[in-house]
Motif scaffolding. Sequence first.
Motif, PDB file in Angstrom:
ATOM      1  N   ARG A 130      -4.628  -1.536   2.016  1.00  0.00           N
ATOM      2  CA  ARG A 130      -4.651  -1.203   3.451  1.00  0.00           C
ATOM      3  C   ARG A 130      -5.738  -1.986   4.168  1.00  0.00           C
ATOM      4  O   ARG A 130      -5.538  -2.497   5.276  1.00  0.00           O
ATOM      5  N   SER A 132      -4.515   1.330  -3.270  1.00  0.00           N
ATOM      6  CA  SER A 132      -3.883   1.553  -1.963  1.00  0.00           C
ATOM      7  C   SER A 132      -4.884   1.311  -0.838  1.00  0.00           C
ATOM      8  O   SER A 132      -4.563   0.664   0.168  1.00  0.00           O
ATOM      9  N   VAL A 192       2.248   1.760  -3.346  1.00  0.00           N
ATOM     10  CA  VAL A 192       1.247   2.305  -4.272  1.00  0.00           C
ATOM     11  C   VAL A 192       1.012   3.784  -3.976  1.00  0.00           C
ATOM     12  O   VAL A 192       0.901   4.608  -4.896  1.00  0.00           O
ATOM     13  N   ILE A 193       0.985   4.131  -2.677  1.00  0.00           N
ATOM     14  CA  ILE A 193       0.785   5.551  -2.304  1.00  0.00           C
ATOM     15  C   ILE A 193       1.942   6.389  -2.835  1.00  0.00           C
ATOM     16  O   ILE A 193       1.741   7.486  -3.373  1.00  0.00           O
ATOM     17  N   ARG A 219      -5.119   5.135  -6.013  1.00  0.00           N
ATOM     18  CA  ARG A 219      -5.680   5.465  -4.698  1.00  0.00           C
ATOM     19  C   ARG A 219      -6.597   4.334  -4.231  1.00  0.00           C
ATOM     20  O   ARG A 219      -6.546   3.922  -3.067  1.00  0.00           O
ATOM     21  N   SER A 277       0.836  -1.206   0.000  1.00  0.00           N
ATOM     22  CA  SER A 277       0.000   0.000   0.000  1.00  0.00           C
ATOM     23  C   SER A 277       0.866   1.249   0.000  1.00  0.00           C
ATOM     24  O   SER A 277       0.604   2.205  -0.744  1.00  0.00           O
TER      25      SER A 277
END
Lengths: 211, 472
Positions: free
Chosen positions: B427, B423, B55-56, B420, B52
């Motif tokens: 999460r 991510s 990806v962020i 987004r 995550s």
Amino acid sequence: MKAVGLLFTCGLLAGCSPSPANNIGVYMLVDTSGTYREELKKAEQIIRYSLSRLDAADSFAVARIDTGSFSEKDIVARITFDDRPSTINRQKRDFAEQVSLFVQDARSSPYTDITGGLLQAVEYLNEKGPAEKTVLIFSDLKEDLEEGYIRDIQFNLDGFNVIALNVTKLRSDNVDPREYLERLGQWQAKVEGSGGRWQVINDLDGLEGLL
Amino acid sequence: MTFLLSITPWPVLSALLWIVLVITALFLARPAAHKLILATGNALHRMFRVASLSVISAEKRLNERNREVLLAAGREAKERIIEREFDRINETVRKDLGNFSALHRNLSESINRIEDDHSAAVEVPPDPPGWVKAVQAVAAMDSKDNRMGVGDVLGDIHKSLVKAHKEAMLAYHEASGKRHALLRKMRPEWREIQQTLGKVGKIVNSLLLRSSSIDRHMKEYEDIVKGEDRAVSILSSSSLVYFFVSAVVLVVAVGGATINFSLIARPMAEMVGGTSLIGGFRTADIAALVIILVEISMGLFLMESLRITRLFPVIGALPDKIRVRMIWITFSILFLLASVEAGLAFMREVLLHDELATSALLRGDGGAPIANEYMWITTAAQMGMGFILPFALTFVAIPLETFVHSLRTIVGLAAIGVLRFTSLVLRLLGSGSRYIGVLIAQLYDLPLFIPLWWAARDGGGSTNKEMRKVAL
């Protein structure tokens, strides 16, 4: 890198190579024997309809069924259409005119050699080599051979559509309908036994499925 | 199953025995099993969390990149607008104020002429009349003298006075007439001055308007250069609007191209034949398509050469002489192709008539079709469309450029959205796997409640505390 180049070249060549033919070949046998000669006007209508359905690179021939039909002399008109639309239209008009003249001047023949005509049709269409081969038989399917003519021959009708049109009932058929059914059955067996597809269309108003 | 229940003669006893054995085994393996379950949950949690974060980070990088691209595009667009405004000002100054010196000279000459006329029109004070001295002389004479001839003198004076008055009046009228004539001559000069000043005023106003427009654009340009969020937001929403508008215009253009294609595909068979195929498609169709694509390409080059679009920087950077040549060459090719299309459209109509005549003949409708005297209208319309559509397609370059530029922003925004969402999912999966580990450990303990209760009695319930610690 070389492999990619080769693949690209092969793809380009495959794209430019002539695609498989998708033209149609039609050979129409018109019975002129006996009283069936009176049906020629209907045959002319079918020919005109067929002409309207055919397009560039298609082949079309009309031949008469007479005493000995396995002959080029019996071919009334033949054409392989050009690939330019204007020429195709001219060819169609010329062809229709030739057929009109034939219908006007056709003489009745004493015998009916349908098998000979079919052999001639197969030879013609095999020579032209279209993608789809159709033989139209405009006749009552009553074969009447002159003595000495041998027509007990094996056909190879693989890939052929044989369509019998306007198979009229004879006076004897009315007396004994089995004769008519037997006649149709014999022709069907003959065509399908040789690898062809058989179809009968007697209602000339329903020609939409033809070609 | 039967085997399991047959370890003792009584199946119930066998089952109980098995339960006790399993519970004992689970209880003994409990610390290791808990460690394994929780470690797996934590490992999955960390893995998803790292993914995550990655990806962020990618989303942030993409966002920054998008922002840079958007600002760069906005900066370029603003530069173009400002440049164009300056060009317009330059043009105005060159065209309208270029002859300002002549204008100034005219103005000065007019003013000089007015000054001359004005000074010439000044009223000259009349000469003092000659009879005043005579009157003084008469007044100085002693009245007692009672000299003879005074009455004659006075009569002469009166005559002279009347004569002088007449002459003065005549001179006055003459001078007034001259002054009025001079004032009349001044009127067109005033008008000319008024017009000239009006013209100058308009030009100055136009320049002031342009300068205020430039000020506004410069303010926006500064915002873009500074990279302010407001500027980015405006550019982003503008990109969305441009994208949809240009997409709509491109769809309309595709419709036009399709009509164009149908106009020329049929008669094209007369040129290249109607039966040959390339890759499964009719050569005539491909040829028609190629003509349309060449027309669009020529249109693009023409627009580039005219510097209306900037899809190919190489063309824009060409020397003016070559660029003008290119304009003429592309326009000539377009004109030729448009003429070819008009010819093909005419040919299409001829073929259609021919085909109708043949169909009528084959149907037995009497040969020639009925001649329609208004048929020339459709022929002319088709030819007109065949000629105009290639030029109309030229303008596709403008929405295409906008579409291409705004597409970059739209794709960037969509990619940010996807990242987004990814991510968020990662999460959620990370947190979920951690709590699922705890849940599985709790479920593990469920059948062991008796030995655990026993152990808790002895150990003071430390297991749940440990679990909570892990979960938190």
